[in-house]
Write a protein that holds these residues in place. Structure first.
Motif, PDB file in Angstrom:
ATOM      1  N   PHE A  37       0.850  -1.179   0.000  1.00 55.59           N
ATOM      2  CA  PHE A  37       0.000   0.000   0.000  1.00 55.59           C
ATOM      3  C   PHE A  37       0.889   1.234   0.000  1.00 55.59           C
ATOM      4  O   PHE A  37       2.081   1.152   0.278  1.00 55.59           O
ATOM      5  CB  PHE A  37      -0.888   0.009   1.254  1.00 55.59           C
ATOM      6  CG  PHE A  37      -1.872  -1.124   1.281  1.00 55.59           C
ATOM      7  CD1 PHE A  37      -1.474  -2.404   1.617  1.00 55.59           C
ATOM      8  CD2 PHE A  37      -3.203  -0.913   0.971  1.00 55.59           C
ATOM      9  CE1 PHE A  37      -2.368  -3.455   1.637  1.00 55.59           C
ATOM     10  CE2 PHE A  37      -4.113  -1.953   0.985  1.00 55.59           C
ATOM     11  CZ  PHE A  37      -3.692  -3.227   1.321  1.00 55.59           C
ATOM     12  N   GLN A  39       0.803   5.746   0.831  1.00 53.30           N
ATOM     13  CA  GLN A  39       0.070   6.908   1.304  1.00 53.30           C
ATOM     14  C   GLN A  39       0.880   8.157   1.014  1.00 53.30           C
ATOM     15  O   GLN A  39       1.982   8.332   1.541  1.00 53.30           O
ATOM     16  CB  GLN A  39      -0.226   6.802   2.803  1.00 53.30           C
ATOM     17  CG  GLN A  39      -1.141   7.890   3.324  1.00 53.30           C
ATOM     18  CD  GLN A  39      -1.678   7.573   4.704  1.00 53.30           C
ATOM     19  OE1 GLN A  39      -1.159   6.718   5.423  1.00 53.30           O
ATOM     20  NE2 GLN A  39      -2.748   8.255   5.081  1.00 53.30           N
ATOM     21  N   ARG A  45      -4.535   6.119   2.457  1.00 56.36           N
ATOM     22  CA  ARG A  45      -3.706   4.978   2.076  1.00 56.36           C
ATOM     23  C   ARG A  45      -4.436   4.175   1.004  1.00 56.36           C
ATOM     24  O   ARG A  45      -5.624   3.851   1.152  1.00 56.36           O
ATOM     25  CB  ARG A  45      -3.429   4.103   3.296  1.00 56.36           C
ATOM     26  CG  ARG A  45      -2.355   3.074   3.088  1.00 56.36           C
ATOM     27  CD  ARG A  45      -1.976   2.404   4.402  1.00 56.36           C
ATOM     28  NE  ARG A  45      -1.443   3.363   5.366  1.00 56.36           N
ATOM     29  CZ  ARG A  45      -0.914   3.008   6.534  1.00 56.36           C
ATOM     30  NH1 ARG A  45      -0.836   1.733   6.882  1.00 56.36           N
ATOM     31  NH2 ARG A  45      -0.469   3.934   7.356  1.00 56.36           N
ATOM     32  N   GLU A  46      -3.725   3.842  -0.060  1.00 51.92           N
ATOM     33  CA  GLU A  46      -4.336   3.110  -1.173  1.00 51.92           C
ATOM     34  C   GLU A  46      -3.596   1.813  -1.449  1.00 51.92           C
ATOM     35  O   GLU A  46      -2.388   1.710  -1.240  1.00 51.92           O
ATOM     36  CB  GLU A  46      -4.353   3.975  -2.438  1.00 51.92           C
ATOM     37  CG  GLU A  46      -2.977   4.333  -2.963  1.00 51.92           C
ATOM     38  CD  GLU A  46      -3.028   5.047  -4.304  1.00 51.92           C
ATOM     39  OE1 GLU A  46      -4.112   5.131  -4.910  1.00 51.92           O
ATOM     40  OE2 GLU A  46      -1.960   5.502  -4.754  1.00 51.92           O
ATOM     41  N   GLY A  47      -4.342   0.837  -1.942  1.00 56.06           N
ATOM     42  CA  GLY A  47      -3.736  -0.434  -2.309  1.00 56.06           C
ATOM     43  C   GLY A  47      -2.983  -0.319  -3.617  1.00 56.06           C
ATOM     44  O   GLY A  47      -3.497   0.243  -4.582  1.00 56.06           O
ATOM     45  N   CYS A  50      -1.277  -6.791  -4.605  1.00 57.85           N
ATOM     46  CA  CYS A  50      -1.341  -7.894  -3.661  1.00 57.85           C
ATOM     47  C   CYS A  50      -0.973  -9.184  -4.377  1.00 57.85           C
ATOM     48  O   CYS A  50      -1.004  -9.259  -5.616  1.00 57.85           O
ATOM     49  CB  CYS A  50      -2.715  -8.012  -3.017  1.00 57.85           C
ATOM     50  SG  CYS A  50      -4.036  -8.498  -4.134  1.00 57.85           S
ATOM     51  N   THR A 108      -6.755  -5.806  -2.336  1.00 58.94           N
ATOM     52  CA  THR A 108      -6.056  -4.550  -2.094  1.00 58.94           C
ATOM     53  C   THR A 108      -6.895  -3.609  -1.223  1.00 58.94           C
ATOM     54  O   THR A 108      -6.650  -2.403  -1.186  1.00 58.94           O
ATOM     55  CB  THR A 108      -5.707  -3.847  -3.425  1.00 58.94           C
ATOM     56  OG1 THR A 108      -6.886  -3.694  -4.204  1.00 58.94           O
ATOM     57  CG2 THR A 108      -4.663  -4.632  -4.195  1.00 58.94           C
ATOM     58  N   ARG A 110      -7.542  -2.255   2.189  1.00 50.98           N
ATOM     59  CA  ARG A 110      -6.734  -2.155   3.401  1.00 50.98           C
ATOM     60  C   ARG A 110      -7.458  -2.680   4.634  1.00 50.98           C
ATOM     61  O   ARG A 110      -6.806  -3.072   5.603  1.00 50.98           O
ATOM     62  CB  ARG A 110      -6.293  -0.712   3.635  1.00 50.98           C
ATOM     63  CG  ARG A 110      -7.420   0.264   3.898  1.00 50.98           C
ATOM     64  CD  ARG A 110      -6.894   1.661   4.117  1.00 50.98           C
ATOM     65  NE  ARG A 110      -7.970   2.600   4.425  1.00 50.98           N
ATOM     66  CZ  ARG A 110      -7.778   3.858   4.751  1.00 50.98           C
ATOM     67  NH1 ARG A 110      -6.556   4.349   4.806  1.00 50.98           N
ATOM     68  NH2 ARG A 110      -8.799   4.645   5.017  1.00 50.98           N
TER      69      ARG A 110
END
Length: 126
Positions: A37, A39, A45-47, A50, A108, A110
């Protein structure tokens, strides 16, 4: 004690590359789907990406498709994020995390991740 520790961040020029690593201790990383992730200042915060427990399934955010590659080495209890053709908009603190729910697939979101590293700064600037 369960711990994830990121490394490999730094300052890079646009178009450059970095490889982030995330080492796990206190638990077996191979038992979980895992993710990266990021930020950026003032943003949520972003994915980013994965990978499933066995590595057969990967997901990428549209913004990084074709440029970033997620991987894992379960024998080393470590995961990686290879980042190529970096852009200024990739500047952020990058976090690795272990999914508390999935193994055969990945996510993805969070909210699905229970364990987090402390983050490593990536700055893309000329």
């Amino acid at each position: 004690q369960l711990q994830l520790v990121e490394s490999g961040g730094g300052l890079v020029q646009p178009g450059g590359s970095l490889k982030l690593s995330c080492a796990a201790s206190g638990f077996t990383l191979g038992s979980y789907a895992i993710g990266w992730f990021r930020q950026a200042p003032g943003k949520e915060r972003e994915g980013v990406s994965c990978i499933s427990g066995r590595g057969g399934i990967t997901i990428y955010a549209d913004s990084v498709k074709g440029r970033f590659t997620i991987s894992r080495d379960n024998a080393k209890n470590t995961m990686y994020l290879q980042m190529n053709d970096l852009k200024p908009e990739d500047t952020a603190v990058y976090y690795c995390a272990a999914d508390g729910y999935r193994y055969y697939t990945c996510s993805t979101d969070r909210a699905d991740f229970a364990s987090w590293g402390q983050g490593t700064q990536v700055t893309v600037s000329s």
